[in-house]
Each structure stands twice: as structure tokens, then as C-alpha cells.
Design a protein around this motif. Structure first.
Motif, PDB file in Angstrom:
ATOM      1  N   LYS A  15       0.797  -1.237   0.000  1.00  0.00           N
ATOM      2  CA  LYS A  15       0.000   0.000   0.000  1.00  0.00           C
ATOM      3  C   LYS A  15       0.831   1.289   0.000  1.00  0.00           C
ATOM      4  O   LYS A  15       0.387   2.331   0.471  1.00  0.00           O
ATOM      5  N   TRP A  16       2.035   1.229  -0.549  1.00  0.00           N
ATOM      6  CA  TRP A  16       2.844   2.425  -0.725  1.00  0.00           C
ATOM      7  C   TRP A  16       2.653   2.953  -2.146  1.00  0.00           C
ATOM      8  O   TRP A  16       2.543   2.186  -3.092  1.00  0.00           O
ATOM      9  N   LYS A  17       2.657   4.258  -2.279  1.00  0.00           N
ATOM     10  CA  LYS A  17       2.597   4.908  -3.587  1.00  0.00           C
ATOM     11  C   LYS A  17       4.026   5.291  -3.974  1.00  0.00           C
ATOM     12  O   LYS A  17       4.711   6.004  -3.226  1.00  0.00           O
ATOM     13  N   ILE A  18       4.476   4.799  -5.126  1.00  0.00           N
ATOM     14  CA  ILE A  18       5.824   5.137  -5.595  1.00  0.00           C
ATOM     15  C   ILE A  18       5.788   6.560  -6.133  1.00  0.00           C
ATOM     16  O   ILE A  18       5.076   6.854  -7.093  1.00  0.00           O
ATOM     17  N   THR A  19       6.531   7.442  -5.497  1.00  0.00           N
ATOM     18  CA  THR A  19       6.560   8.846  -5.900  1.00  0.00           C
ATOM     19  C   THR A  19       7.781   9.173  -6.751  1.00  0.00           C
ATOM     20  O   THR A  19       7.759  10.131  -7.513  1.00  0.00           O
ATOM     21  N   HIS A  20       8.834   8.382  -6.612  1.00  0.00           N
ATOM     22  CA  HIS A  20      10.069   8.585  -7.374  1.00  0.00           C
ATOM     23  C   HIS A  20      10.652   7.223  -7.732  1.00  0.00           C
ATOM     24  O   HIS A  20      10.925   6.419  -6.849  1.00  0.00           O
ATOM     25  N   ASP A  21      10.830   6.987  -9.010  1.00  0.00           N
ATOM     26  CA  ASP A  21      11.500   5.772  -9.464  1.00  0.00           C
ATOM     27  C   ASP A  21      12.906   6.188  -9.858  1.00  0.00           C
ATOM     28  O   ASP A  21      13.289   6.195 -11.003  1.00  0.00           O
ATOM     29  N   LEU A  22      13.617   6.611  -8.973  1.00  0.00           N
ATOM     30  CA  LEU A  22      14.924   7.210  -8.793  1.00  0.00           C
ATOM     31  C   LEU A  22      14.673   8.567  -8.137  1.00  0.00           C
ATOM     32  O   LEU A  22      14.139   9.486  -8.761  1.00  0.00           O
ATOM     33  N   LEU A  23      14.986   8.636  -6.900  1.00  0.00           N
ATOM     34  CA  LEU A  23      14.868   9.858  -6.119  1.00  0.00           C
ATOM     35  C   LEU A  23      16.199  10.590  -6.231  1.00  0.00           C
ATOM     36  O   LEU A  23      17.226  10.105  -5.767  1.00  0.00           O
ATOM     37  N   THR A  24      16.180  11.738  -6.897  1.00  0.00           N
ATOM     38  CA  THR A  24      17.404  12.501  -7.125  1.00  0.00           C
ATOM     39  C   THR A  24      17.654  13.435  -5.952  1.00  0.00           C
ATOM     40  O   THR A  24      16.771  14.190  -5.545  1.00  0.00           O
ATOM     41  N   LEU A  25      18.876  13.371  -5.438  1.00  0.00           N
ATOM     42  CA  LEU A  25      19.322  14.295  -4.400  1.00  0.00           C
ATOM     43  C   LEU A  25      20.384  15.188  -5.008  1.00  0.00           C
ATOM     44  O   LEU A  25      21.441  14.707  -5.432  1.00  0.00           O
ATOM     45  N   LYS A  26      20.101  16.468  -5.087  1.00  0.00           N
ATOM     46  CA  LYS A  26      21.077  17.419  -5.599  1.00  0.00           C
ATOM     47  C   LYS A  26      21.735  18.078  -4.392  1.00  0.00           C
ATOM     48  O   LYS A  26      21.064  18.705  -3.582  1.00  0.00           O
ATOM     49  N   PHE A  27      23.028  17.887  -4.272  1.00  0.00           N
ATOM     50  CA  PHE A  27      23.746  18.429  -3.122  1.00  0.00           C
ATOM     51  C   PHE A  27      25.043  19.040  -3.618  1.00  0.00           C
ATOM     52  O   PHE A  27      25.937  18.340  -4.096  1.00  0.00           O
ATOM     53  N   GLY A  28      25.108  20.362  -3.564  1.00  0.00           N
ATOM     54  CA  GLY A  28      26.241  21.054  -4.152  1.00  0.00           C
ATOM     55  C   GLY A  28      26.246  20.813  -5.649  1.00  0.00           C
ATOM     56  O   GLY A  28      25.223  20.923  -6.317  1.00  0.00           O
ATOM     57  N   LYS A  29      27.395  20.433  -6.174  1.00  0.00           N
ATOM     58  CA  LYS A  29      27.517  20.149  -7.603  1.00  0.00           C
ATOM     59  C   LYS A  29      27.255  18.680  -7.918  1.00  0.00           C
ATOM     60  O   LYS A  29      27.368  18.263  -9.061  1.00  0.00           O
ATOM     61  N   LYS A  30      26.910  17.897  -6.914  1.00  0.00           N
ATOM     62  CA  LYS A  30      26.747  16.451  -7.095  1.00  0.00           C
ATOM     63  C   LYS A  30      25.271  16.058  -7.128  1.00  0.00           C
ATOM     64  O   LYS A  30      24.449  16.619  -6.411  1.00  0.00           O
ATOM     65  N   ASP A  31      24.974  15.082  -7.968  1.00  0.00           N
ATOM     66  CA  ASP A  31      23.660  14.451  -8.003  1.00  0.00           C
ATOM     67  C   ASP A  31      23.828  13.013  -7.526  1.00  0.00           C
ATOM     68  O   ASP A  31      24.711  12.299  -8.016  1.00  0.00           O
ATOM     69  N   LEU A  32      23.002  12.619  -6.577  1.00  0.00           N
ATOM     70  CA  LEU A  32      22.998  11.242  -6.095  1.00  0.00           C
ATOM     71  C   LEU A  32      21.601  10.692  -6.317  1.00  0.00           C
ATOM     72  O   LEU A  32      20.628  11.449  -6.355  1.00  0.00           O
ATOM     73  N   TYR A  33      21.513   9.375  -6.421  1.00  0.00           N
ATOM     74  CA  TYR A  33      20.239   8.756  -6.770  1.00  0.00           C
ATOM     75  C   TYR A  33      19.922   7.607  -5.823  1.00  0.00           C
ATOM     76  O   TYR A  33      20.672   6.636  -5.744  1.00  0.00           O
ATOM     77  N   ILE A  34      18.800   7.737  -5.131  1.00  0.00           N
ATOM     78  CA  ILE A  34      18.287   6.657  -4.303  1.00  0.00           C
ATOM     79  C   ILE A  34      17.267   5.920  -5.165  1.00  0.00           C
ATOM     80  O   ILE A  34      16.502   6.524  -5.908  1.00  0.00           O
ATOM     81  N   ASP A  35      17.233   4.595  -5.057  1.00  0.00           N
ATOM     82  CA  ASP A  35      16.429   3.786  -5.973  1.00  0.00           C
ATOM     83  C   ASP A  35      14.957   4.162  -6.022  1.00  0.00           C
ATOM     84  O   ASP A  35      14.386   4.290  -7.099  1.00  0.00           O
ATOM     85  N   LEU A  36      14.320   4.336  -4.864  1.00  0.00           N
ATOM     86  CA  LEU A  36      12.877   4.614  -4.849  1.00  0.00           C
ATOM     87  C   LEU A  36      12.517   5.627  -3.770  1.00  0.00           C
ATOM     88  O   LEU A  36      13.117   5.652  -2.692  1.00  0.00           O
ATOM     89  N   GLY A  37      11.509   6.417  -4.077  1.00  0.00           N
ATOM     90  CA  GLY A  37      10.849   7.249  -3.085  1.00  0.00           C
ATOM     91  C   GLY A  37       9.403   6.811  -3.049  1.00  0.00           C
ATOM     92  O   GLY A  37       8.824   6.456  -4.082  1.00  0.00           O
ATOM     93  N   ALA A  38       8.813   6.785  -1.856  1.00  0.00           N
ATOM     94  CA  ALA A  38       7.424   6.332  -1.737  1.00  0.00           C
ATOM     95  C   ALA A  38       6.739   7.085  -0.613  1.00  0.00           C
ATOM     96  O   ALA A  38       7.383   7.636   0.283  1.00  0.00           O
ATOM     97  N   SER A  39       5.420   7.090  -0.667  1.00  0.00           N
ATOM     98  CA  SER A  39       4.627   7.712   0.395  1.00  0.00           C
ATOM     99  C   SER A  39       3.410   6.845   0.674  1.00  0.00           C
ATOM    100  O   SER A  39       2.981   6.041  -0.160  1.00  0.00           O
ATOM    101  N   GLN A  40       2.889   7.026   1.868  1.00  0.00           N
ATOM    102  CA  GLN A  40       1.705   6.281   2.287  1.00  0.00           C
ATOM    103  C   GLN A  40       0.895   7.184   3.202  1.00  0.00           C
ATOM    104  O   GLN A  40       1.451   7.808   4.115  1.00  0.00           O
TER     105      GLN A  40
END
Length: 140
Positions: free
Chosen positions: A19-44
Motif C-alpha cells: 500500500k505504498w505509492k511510488i513517488t520517485h523511481d529514482l529519487l534525485t538528491l542534488k547536493f552542491g555540484k553532485k547528483d545522487l540517486y536513491i532507488d525509490l521514493g514512496a509515500s503512504q
């Protein structure tokens, strides 16, 4: 294009079943000049509280040369992502998703028990074939 973990779709489907809603199918984190990617973001939606719970899920398959080497890399990534999420999205809780068999092999051994005892990370264990969540492990 970033390579996805071999269990990416299995975990995504397991979260949807839970019962989670996938909100990001790669959650991008922009921090300074770097982009990092977490596999999933979800909400419930938490009906009783009328609030929304948000999570980020980093999926690891542990298919490298050794489980301990994979664990070391996963922990480093988890700590980095956790610190950045605390700055950018403090309401989002980070989980490391691993197959239930990896949990049994690593986290029921002294090294894994130590990490759990010391509240180092939050885990989701899942069964890849059935695409179901087995456990949510959150230190108190």
C-alpha cells in the motif's frame, strides 16, 4: 542511464502491494555540484493520523565478491544518503532493502546483529519471487 539493482522491480512491486505509492523511481538528491540517486521514493497516507509517511529505499542485491564487501559499500552509501536526506528532506525515512536470504545470512550473524544493536540502519527485507515485504526493521 543509471543501472538499476537486479531487485529494483521486485521491491517496487512489493511496496505497491504493501500500500505504498511510488513517488520517485529514482529519487534525485542534488547536493552542491553532485547528483545522487536513491532507488525509490514512496509515500503512504496514514489514515488515523491524516498524515503522510515518506520513505526512500536503497536496494542492494549483494552479488559482489563477498557479502562483507557488499555490506561495507552499502553502509557507506546509506550513511551518505541519510546525511543528505536529513538536510534536504528531513521528513523522509531512509531504508536499505535486502532480500530475506541476505538478511538471514548477514544480519543473523554477529556482524549484522552488531549493526542492528547499534542502530546503524533501517532495513526492509523482501522475498524477490513473491515480491512481498517480509520485515520492516526499525531501531527504537
Amino acid at each position: 542511464m543509471l543501472a538499476r539493482d537486479i531487485y529494483h522491480n521486485n521491491v517496487k512491486n512489493a511496496l505497491i502491494k504493501d500500500k505504498w505509492k511510488i513517488t520517485h523511481d529514482l529519487l534525485t538528491l542534488k547536493f552542491g555540484k553532485k547528483d545522487l540517486y536513491i532507488d525509490l521514493g514512496a509515500s503512504q497516507l496514514l489514515a488515523a493520523e491524516k498524515a503522510e509517511s515518506k520513505i526512500a529505499v536503497e536496494i542492494k542485491s549483494f552479488t559482489g565478491r563477498s557479502d562483507v564487501d557488499d555490506l561495507e559499500k552499502a553502509l557507506g552509501q546509506y550513511i551518505l544518503y541519510q546525511d543528505i536526506l536529513t538536510e534536504l528532506e528531513p521528513e523522509r525515512v531512509l531504508y536499505l532493502a535486502i532480500a530475506n536470504s541476505i538478511f538471514e545470512d548477514l544480519f543473523e550473524e554477529p556482524i549484522g546483529k552488531l549493526l542492528l544493536k547499534n542502530h546503524r540502519l533501517k532495513l526492509i527485507t523482501f522475498e524477490p519471487k513473491q515480491e512481498v515485504i517480509k520485515q520492516w526493521i526499525t531501531p527504537n
